[in-house]
Design a protein around this motif. Structure first.
Motif, mmCIF file in Angstrom:
data_model
loop_
_atom_site.group_PDB
_atom_site.id
_atom_site.type_symbol
_atom_site.label_atom_id
_atom_site.label_comp_id
_atom_site.label_asym_id
_atom_site.label_seq_id
_atom_site.Cartn_x
_atom_site.Cartn_y
_atom_site.Cartn_z
ATOM 1 N N HIS A 88 2.574 -14.690 -5.382
ATOM 2 C CA HIS A 88 2.435 -14.568 -3.920
ATOM 3 C C HIS A 88 1.188 -13.772 -3.549
ATOM 4 O O HIS A 88 1.166 -13.055 -2.545
ATOM 5 C CB HIS A 88 3.680 -13.899 -3.341
ATOM 6 N N ALA A 89 0.145 -13.930 -4.353
ATOM 7 C CA ALA A 89 -1.102 -13.173 -4.143
ATOM 8 C C ALA A 89 -1.693 -13.325 -2.746
ATOM 9 O O ALA A 89 -2.197 -12.340 -2.189
ATOM 10 C CB ALA A 89 -2.130 -13.576 -5.196
ATOM 11 N N PRO A 90 -1.673 -14.518 -2.119
ATOM 12 C CA PRO A 90 -2.265 -14.616 -0.781
ATOM 13 C C PRO A 90 -1.653 -13.671 0.249
ATOM 14 O O PRO A 90 -2.325 -13.271 1.200
ATOM 15 C CB PRO A 90 -2.016 -16.088 -0.405
ATOM 16 N N LEU A 91 -0.392 -13.302 0.041
ATOM 17 C CA LEU A 91 0.235 -12.384 0.992
ATOM 18 C C LEU A 91 -0.369 -10.984 0.913
ATOM 19 O O LEU A 91 -0.446 -10.278 1.925
ATOM 20 C CB LEU A 91 1.738 -12.284 0.720
ATOM 21 N N ILE A 92 -0.784 -10.562 -0.268
ATOM 22 C CA ILE A 92 -1.260 -9.189 -0.422
ATOM 23 C C ILE A 92 -2.760 -9.097 -0.692
ATOM 24 O O ILE A 92 -3.301 -7.995 -0.740
ATOM 25 C CB ILE A 92 -0.484 -8.476 -1.563
ATOM 26 N N LEU A 93 -3.406 -10.249 -0.884
ATOM 27 C CA LEU A 93 -4.841 -10.227 -1.183
ATOM 28 C C LEU A 93 -5.684 -10.992 -0.163
ATOM 29 O O LEU A 93 -6.861 -11.236 -0.393
ATOM 30 C CB LEU A 93 -5.096 -10.826 -2.575
ATOM 31 N N SER A 94 -5.086 -11.363 0.963
ATOM 32 C CA SER A 94 -5.837 -12.137 1.964
ATOM 33 C C SER A 94 -6.668 -11.261 2.888
ATOM 34 O O SER A 94 -7.471 -11.757 3.668
ATOM 35 C CB SER A 94 -4.866 -12.988 2.793
ATOM 36 N N ASN A 95 -6.471 -9.945 2.792
ATOM 37 C CA ASN A 95 -7.224 -9.020 3.643
ATOM 38 C C ASN A 95 -8.715 -9.058 3.275
ATOM 39 O O ASN A 95 -9.087 -9.114 2.105
ATOM 40 C CB ASN A 95 -6.679 -7.597 3.471
ATOM 41 N N LYS A 96 -9.568 -9.012 4.292
ATOM 42 C CA LYS A 96 -11.019 -9.070 4.067
ATOM 43 C C LYS A 96 -11.593 -7.741 3.580
ATOM 44 O O LYS A 96 -12.751 -7.675 3.197
ATOM 45 C CB LYS A 96 -11.726 -9.484 5.365
ATOM 46 N N LYS A 128 -12.283 -3.171 -0.504
ATOM 47 C CA LYS A 128 -11.723 -2.004 -1.181
ATOM 48 C C LYS A 128 -10.237 -2.195 -1.457
ATOM 49 O O LYS A 128 -9.735 -1.850 -2.535
ATOM 50 C CB LYS A 128 -11.961 -0.759 -0.331
ATOM 51 N N LEU A 129 -9.534 -2.747 -0.480
ATOM 52 C CA LEU A 129 -8.105 -2.989 -0.635
ATOM 53 C C LEU A 129 -7.855 -4.026 -1.735
ATOM 54 O O LEU A 129 -6.980 -3.851 -2.579
ATOM 55 C CB LEU A 129 -7.508 -3.471 0.686
ATOM 56 N N ARG A 130 -8.640 -5.092 -1.753
ATOM 57 C CA ARG A 130 -8.473 -6.121 -2.775
ATOM 58 C C ARG A 130 -8.695 -5.547 -4.171
ATOM 59 O O ARG A 130 -7.942 -5.836 -5.102
ATOM 60 C CB ARG A 130 -9.451 -7.279 -2.524
ATOM 61 N N ARG A 131 -9.742 -4.751 -4.311
ATOM 62 C CA ARG A 131 -10.025 -4.166 -5.621
ATOM 63 C C ARG A 131 -8.898 -3.254 -6.075
ATOM 64 O O ARG A 131 -8.542 -3.215 -7.262
ATOM 65 C CB ARG A 131 -11.347 -3.392 -5.572
ATOM 66 N N ARG A 132 -8.328 -2.518 -5.145
ATOM 67 C CA ARG A 132 -7.237 -1.610 -5.508
ATOM 68 C C ARG A 132 -6.007 -2.391 -5.988
ATOM 69 O O ARG A 132 -5.373 -2.014 -6.981
ATOM 70 C CB ARG A 132 -6.876 -0.741 -4.311
ATOM 71 N N LEU A 133 -5.689 -3.450 -5.290
ATOM 72 C CA LEU A 133 -4.521 -4.241 -5.660
ATOM 73 C C LEU A 133 -4.728 -4.961 -6.998
ATOM 74 O O LEU A 133 -3.834 -5.010 -7.849
ATOM 75 C CB LEU A 133 -4.204 -5.253 -4.558
ATOM 76 N N LEU A 134 -5.914 -5.519 -7.188
ATOM 77 C CA LEU A 134 -6.189 -6.192 -8.454
ATOM 78 C C LEU A 134 -6.222 -5.210 -9.615
ATOM 79 O O LEU A 134 -5.771 -5.515 -10.723
ATOM 80 C CB LEU A 134 -7.521 -6.947 -8.362
ATOM 81 N N SER A 135 -6.748 -4.011 -9.361
ATOM 82 C CA SER A 135 -6.758 -2.980 -10.390
ATOM 83 C C SER A 135 -5.329 -2.578 -10.761
ATOM 84 O O SER A 135 -5.018 -2.375 -11.939
ATOM 85 C CB SER A 135 -7.541 -1.765 -9.914
ATOM 86 N N LEU A 174 0.828 -1.214 0.000
ATOM 87 C CA LEU A 174 0.000 0.000 0.000
ATOM 88 C C LEU A 174 0.858 1.258 0.000
ATOM 89 O O LEU A 174 0.530 2.239 -0.666
ATOM 90 C CB LEU A 174 -0.944 -0.003 1.206
ATOM 91 N N ALA A 175 1.967 1.222 0.734
ATOM 92 C CA ALA A 175 2.874 2.371 0.732
ATOM 93 C C ALA A 175 3.443 2.598 -0.667
ATOM 94 O O ALA A 175 3.573 3.740 -1.116
ATOM 95 C CB ALA A 175 3.998 2.150 1.737
ATOM 96 N N TRP A 176 3.744 1.507 -1.362
ATOM 97 C CA TRP A 176 4.259 1.631 -2.728
ATOM 98 C C TRP A 176 3.179 2.181 -3.658
ATOM 99 O O TRP A 176 3.443 3.055 -4.489
ATOM 100 C CB TRP A 176 4.749 0.270 -3.216
ATOM 101 N N LEU A 177 1.961 1.670 -3.551
ATOM 102 C CA LEU A 177 0.871 2.139 -4.410
ATOM 103 C C LEU A 177 0.578 3.616 -4.198
ATOM 104 O O LEU A 177 0.258 4.346 -5.140
ATOM 105 C CB LEU A 177 -0.401 1.319 -4.141
ATOM 106 N N ASP A 178 0.687 4.080 -2.968
ATOM 107 C CA ASP A 178 0.440 5.501 -2.682
ATOM 108 C C ASP A 178 1.438 6.405 -3.402
ATOM 109 O O ASP A 178 1.120 7.552 -3.732
ATOM 110 C CB ASP A 178 0.511 5.757 -1.171
ATOM 111 N N GLU A 179 2.659 5.898 -3.646
ATOM 112 C CA GLU A 179 3.700 6.698 -4.296
ATOM 113 C C GLU A 179 3.756 6.480 -5.807
ATOM 114 O O GLU A 179 4.454 7.199 -6.515
ATOM 115 C CB GLU A 179 5.070 6.367 -3.683
#
Length: 627
Positions: free
Chosen positions: A214-222, A225-232, A184-189
């Motif tokens: 390694h998607a489960p590490l960054i997409l396991s959050n419930k 909104k966060l999942r959609r942002r990462l997949l986008s 998330l810190a990387w995406l913000d920048e």
């Protein structure tokens, strides 16, 4: 592969080399009281040994021949899909033109067989990036597009190579929050694709492939909104790579981009056109990156390991979606492993060549196991260029090819006719290596020095590089052709392997060719060498030029100079070796050796130096195990 004759084959140079060779070996025998048969000098005629066919000279523009690999076989319909996608038609339009685009999601969970660095992963959990031994607090690492990071940190931060390390160091509940926070810190920048280190093709490819694997590490959050942002972000990166993958700095970077495109085509909805597009591009890029015997055209063992790792992770993506990889990818993976095994020492690790650090036996074994390839080390090294002599328990590695061409070079080094020599688990003679790790514990300012001829165990003439070492890992003019002969000979009633090679890197500047002869006894107890300077033209030039023959010693070697022309070497196992030279003087100097973690170690080097006549000269030496 047949190279055309060149000035290296002129009769005068050959005759001068043969005459000088006989003279030097005669001196060595007299000074050291060790007889050498005349048959040791002729690579083509060996009375009591078994002569092998001489290897053709390697010209710089022909030494590495691109592998002929065809794109995967597809149906006419799939070929049309691929062409349409390449022209810019979207996935959804091609796959399902009359329905809404599918919801972004991952179609499968990938299980990668590659192991990460557990120590680096634990450092991440403690709040630090650990790159080549340097710790940097996560909160203090600037990941914006304007940030100036050293190359190793740039690759780790923007390429997300740390995901593999984090994935192997704990349970998901402990590691996933760390991964999400950094991502998330990387995406913000880096909100939009654009310029900067984050959007180099290689970094973008490594990042997207890491997100897929390694998607489960960054997409396991419930948090939806966060999942959609990462997949986008993943889909946006894939679209950017579709358009920019061919703009990579080199072929390895392009291969990373094509692997990511193919993985996205496998794991994101409506991805068939992208997968077909990625497979065709990947096979073409691999064919342009790899030589005819499976060696990377960069001639770098580090690039070789990275290529294997990319294909292993892509193969895991195929398995996750229950598809078979194209046959060409399996064949390429099988081709990449033997050259890498051909650079292993007695300790199971890889030598220090073309800027690479000495890859450890554990890391290499883990990579080979993950690849699933079971094979022997490469024997025919016409393209890869590294001659290997196994005289158990000793191993000799010899760089008998020109440096990589500028467009292929990665940390390109002027190492022609350098060698490494190990006995059992200990390395006696090494190259400094490790230029690829500069920016960690190793200062970036010495990166070019580690790629210089003087950083390798070979002859340096006029304090100049045999091939020009440029910035950004590139090389310039210098060695254009290498001639190599290999034969089995009889040596003191036992067998030995004889290597004779020459290069023209100093011909234009000093009018001299460097010819090196190495003899390795079959029991590994003796290495004889001779370095010759031979006039490159019909008439030798007048005057003298300074020379230095360097032998960088391994980190576990203790050395003590004798009376001017010899030195004693002691290994940790208690074995004692003697180095003797026929030159006027042998000196001991400081040196540097970089280990597999990028950590520099102070070592020593033996140096034979003086002034050589422009009319030519010979310098003989012997390394022998005593007792």
């Amino acid at each position: 592969m047949n190279a055309h004759p060149s000035h290296l084959r002129n009769d005068t140079a050959k005759a001068a080399a043969k005459s000088a060779s006989e003279k030097a070996f005669g001196q060595t025998a007299e000074q050291m009281a060790i007889p050498l048969g005349d048959e040791a000098h002729d690579p083509l005629v060996v009375e009591r040994g078994v002569a092998q066919e001489p290897v053709d000279p390697l010209e710089n523009d022909r030494a590495l021949v691109l592998t002929d690999i065809n794109p995967p076989d597809v149906s006419v319909g799939e070929r049309l899909l691929r062409i349409a996608y390449r022209m810019g038609v979207s996935n959804t339009t091609l796959v399902a033109p009359f329905r809404k685009p599918a919801k972004l999601r991952l179609l499968a969970t990938v299980e990668s067989p590659l192991d990460g660095d557990r120590v680096a992963g634990m450092a991440l959990r403690a709040g630090h990036f650990l790159v080549h031994g340097v710790k940097a607090p996560i909160a203090q690492v600037d990941c914006s597009r304007t940030a100036k990071l050293t190359p190793p940190f740039e690759r780790a931060v923007h390429g997300f190579t740390w995901l593999r390390d984090l994935d192997c160091c704990g349970a998901r509940p402990q590691t996933a929050p760390v991964a999400e926070r950094i991502t998330l810190a990387w995406l913000d920048e880096n909100l939009e694709p654009g310029k900067g280190a984050a959007w180099k093709v290689e970094n973008a490819g490594l990042r997207l492939l890491g997100w897929m694997v390694h998607a489960p590490l960054i997409l396991s959050n419930k948090d939806g909104k966060l999942r959609r942002r990462l997949l986008s972000a993943a889909e946006e990166t894939a679209r950017w790579l579709d358009k920019n993958v061919t703009r990579a700095d080199d072929r390895l970077g392009e291969v990373a981009g094509w692997c990511a495109i193919t993985a996205a085509g496998l794991l994101l909805p409506d991805g068939k056109p992208r997968r077909l597009f990625g497979e065709a591009g990947l096979v073409r890029a691999l064919g342009e990156m790899v030589g005819e015997d499976g060696g990377s055209l960069s001639r770098s063992p580090l690039a070789q390991t990275q290529s294997i790792a990319l294909l292993v992770e892509l193969s895991a993506c195929y398995r996750a979606t229950r598809r078979d990889p194209p046959e060409a990818l399996d064949n390429m993976l099988a081709m990449l492993v033997p050259p890498l095994l051909g650079l292993t020492h007695g300790d199971g690790g890889v030598g220090s060549w073309q800027g690479a650090p000495p890859i450890s036996a554990e890391r290499l074994a883990s990579l080979i196991e993950a690849s699933g390839v079971r094979t022997r080390p490469l024997r025919d090294v016409r393209a890869w260029g590294y001659q290997r002599v196994v005289a158990k328990p000793a191993v000799l590695q010899f760089d008998a090819a020109p440096p990589p061409m500028a467009r292929h070079a990665r940390n390109g080094s002027a190492s022609t006719l350098a060698f490494e020599f190990s006995h059992g688990e200990h390395r006696l003679i090494v190259n400094c290596g490790g230029a690829a790790t500069a920016g960690g514990q190793l200062p970036v300012r010495i990166e070019q020095g580690l790629r210089a001829t003087a950083a390798h165990s070979t002859l340096v003439l006029g304090d100049a590089n045999s091939t020009a070492v440029m910035i950004n890992g590139k090389v310039g003019s210098g060695v254009n052709e290498v001639e190599i002969d290999r034969a089995m000979v009889e040596l003191d009633n036992s067998k030995a392997t004889r290597l004779e090679a020459s290069h023209d890197g100093y011909a234009s500047r000093f009018g001299l060719l460097h010819r090196r002869i190495l003899l390795v006894r079959d029991d590994g107890s003796e290495l004889r060498g001779e370095d010759l300077l031979v006039p490159s033209g019909r008439k030798g030039k007048r005057g003298k030029v300074p020379f230095a023959i360097r032998f960088h010693l391994g980190p576990s070697v203790e050395v003590r100079l004798g009376s001017g022309r010899n030195a004693g070497l002691v290994l940790p196992d208690g074995s004692y070796w003697q180095f003797v030279t026929g030159a006027e003087k042998l000196e001991l100097d400081e040196s540097l050796w970089v280990d597999g973690n990028g950590h520099p170690h102070p070592v020593q080097q033996l140096v034979i130096q003086g002034l050589a006549s422009r009319g030519g000269g010979t310098f003989s030496w012997l390394l022998k195990k005593m007792g």
